[in-house]
Structure formats: C-alpha cells, structure tokens
Design an enzyme around this catalytic site. Structure first.
Site, PDB file in Angstrom:
ATOM      1  N   GLU A  46       0.736  -1.284   0.026  1.00  0.00           N
ATOM      2  CA  GLU A  46       0.048   0.021   0.179  1.00  0.00           C
ATOM      3  C   GLU A  46       0.971   1.200  -0.075  1.00  0.00           C
ATOM      4  OE1 GLU A  46      -3.905   2.268   2.362  1.00  0.00           O
ATOM      5  OE2 GLU A  46      -3.205   0.107   2.515  1.00  0.00           O
ATOM      6  N   GLU A  71       4.814   5.056   3.810  1.00  0.00           N
ATOM      7  CA  GLU A  71       4.293   6.297   4.227  1.00  0.00           C
ATOM      8  C   GLU A  71       5.350   7.347   4.809  1.00  0.00           C
ATOM      9  OE1 GLU A  71       2.117   9.621   4.676  1.00  0.00           O
ATOM     10  OE2 GLU A  71       1.035   7.683   4.201  1.00  0.00           O
ATOM     11  N   ASP A  98       9.613   7.255   1.284  1.00  0.00           N
ATOM     12  CA  ASP A  98       9.045   7.263  -0.183  1.00  0.00           C
ATOM     13  C   ASP A  98       8.847   5.655  -0.741  1.00  0.00           C
ATOM     14  OD1 ASP A  98       8.779   7.375  -2.790  1.00  0.00           O
ATOM     15  OD2 ASP A  98      10.199   8.774  -3.046  1.00  0.00           O
ATOM     16  N   ASP A 120      -3.736  11.198  -6.472  1.00  0.00           N
ATOM     17  CA  ASP A 120      -3.628  12.433  -7.183  1.00  0.00           C
ATOM     18  C   ASP A 120      -4.257  13.655  -6.259  1.00  0.00           C
ATOM     19  OD1 ASP A 120      -2.221  11.585  -9.208  1.00  0.00           O
ATOM     20  OD2 ASP A 120      -4.129  11.058 -10.329  1.00  0.00           O
ATOM     21  N   LYS A 124      -3.387  20.957  -9.243  1.00  0.00           N
ATOM     22  CA  LYS A 124      -2.695  21.877 -10.208  1.00  0.00           C
ATOM     23  C   LYS A 124      -1.460  21.340 -11.029  1.00  0.00           C
ATOM     24  CE  LYS A 124      -3.774  25.384  -6.673  1.00  0.00           C
ATOM     25  NZ  LYS A 124      -3.325  26.336  -5.661  1.00  0.00           N
TER      26      LYS A 124
END
Length: 141
Positions: A46, A71, A98, A120, A124
C-alpha cells in the site's frame, strides 16, 4: 518526498512505538527483497497509507498475506504502529518514507496487489511532479 513529514509532536506511546516497534517492522530498498523472500504467501503493498486504517483492516482480514505499507508522514506511521500493536498484526511491514525506491527494489512479479487509494491529491499543473501515478512512474514500474 513532498508535503509535511511530521505534524504534532508524538505523545509517549507513539514515540515508543516508533523507537521500539518500527525497527522490527521496517522495510527499505535494501531489505525489501529479503523480506518478501521469507514470506510464503501473497505480498501486498500500500502506497501512502495515511493513518493505516485500510492497511490494518486488510492485514486483519488477510492474515496469510504480507502487507507492506509506505508512508512519509511520521504521525501516520505512528498511528499504524498503534493499530499493529493493538490488533497483534504480525503480517505488516512498514516503510517510513518514499515508496518508489522500495517498489523499484522488489523482484519482478513479486506483488499480488498494489493499493494506491488516493493517488492524485495535487490538482494543479505545477504540482504534477508530486503525483504517484504519472507517465514517468508508470514507465519505470
């Protein structure tokens, strides 16, 4: 890595879990292949587990699957560790950081499932470099 890496300072229990439990469950790019090689069942991953609610639920419902979560947010990792301790979840491993280096280090076809629940959060154009699901990432995956 983007965004905040820590929120409020950790209280006593989460700080203890980070110091004592995380090293036992930690997975990195250097240890990922060895970690999954030791497991005989399915391996799930995950990406960006937040507070770990989904990951902990999946681990409890699927005790034969090894579930690795990545996480970067310290407080989220600490929250998951609390759930792992409270629910006695032996099938959880954690990458505090990461996900990309760990995913890149895994052998081909080693994952049965990959969860990316909120890929997402950066709408922007100037934030597109932060997106996990992107053409460059998929090209290397």
């Amino acid at each position: 890595m983007y965004g905040r890496s820590q929120g409020k300072p950790l209280r006593a229990r989460p700080a203890r879990l980070m110091a004592e439990l995380l090293p036992k469950l930690s997975v990195s790019a250097e240890t990922a292949a060895e970690t999954i090689a030791k497991h005989e069942g399915e391996v799930w991953f995950e990406v960006g587990f937040g507070g770990g609610e989904h990951l902990a639920w999946q681990a409890a419902q699927n005790p034969d699957a090894l579930i690795i979560g990545a996480e970067p947010f310290l407080n989220g990792v600490a929250k998951l560790l609390g759930q792992v301790e409270d629910q006695s979840l032996p099938n959880v491993r954690v990458c505090h950081g990461d996900a990309k280096p760990v995913l890149a280090a895994l052998p081909d076809a080693s994952l049965s499932k990959l969860f990316v629940l909120h890929p997402d959060p950066w709408p922007k154009v100037r934030h597109h470099k932060r997106r996990m699901i992107s053409a460059p990432f998929l090209h290397h995956a």
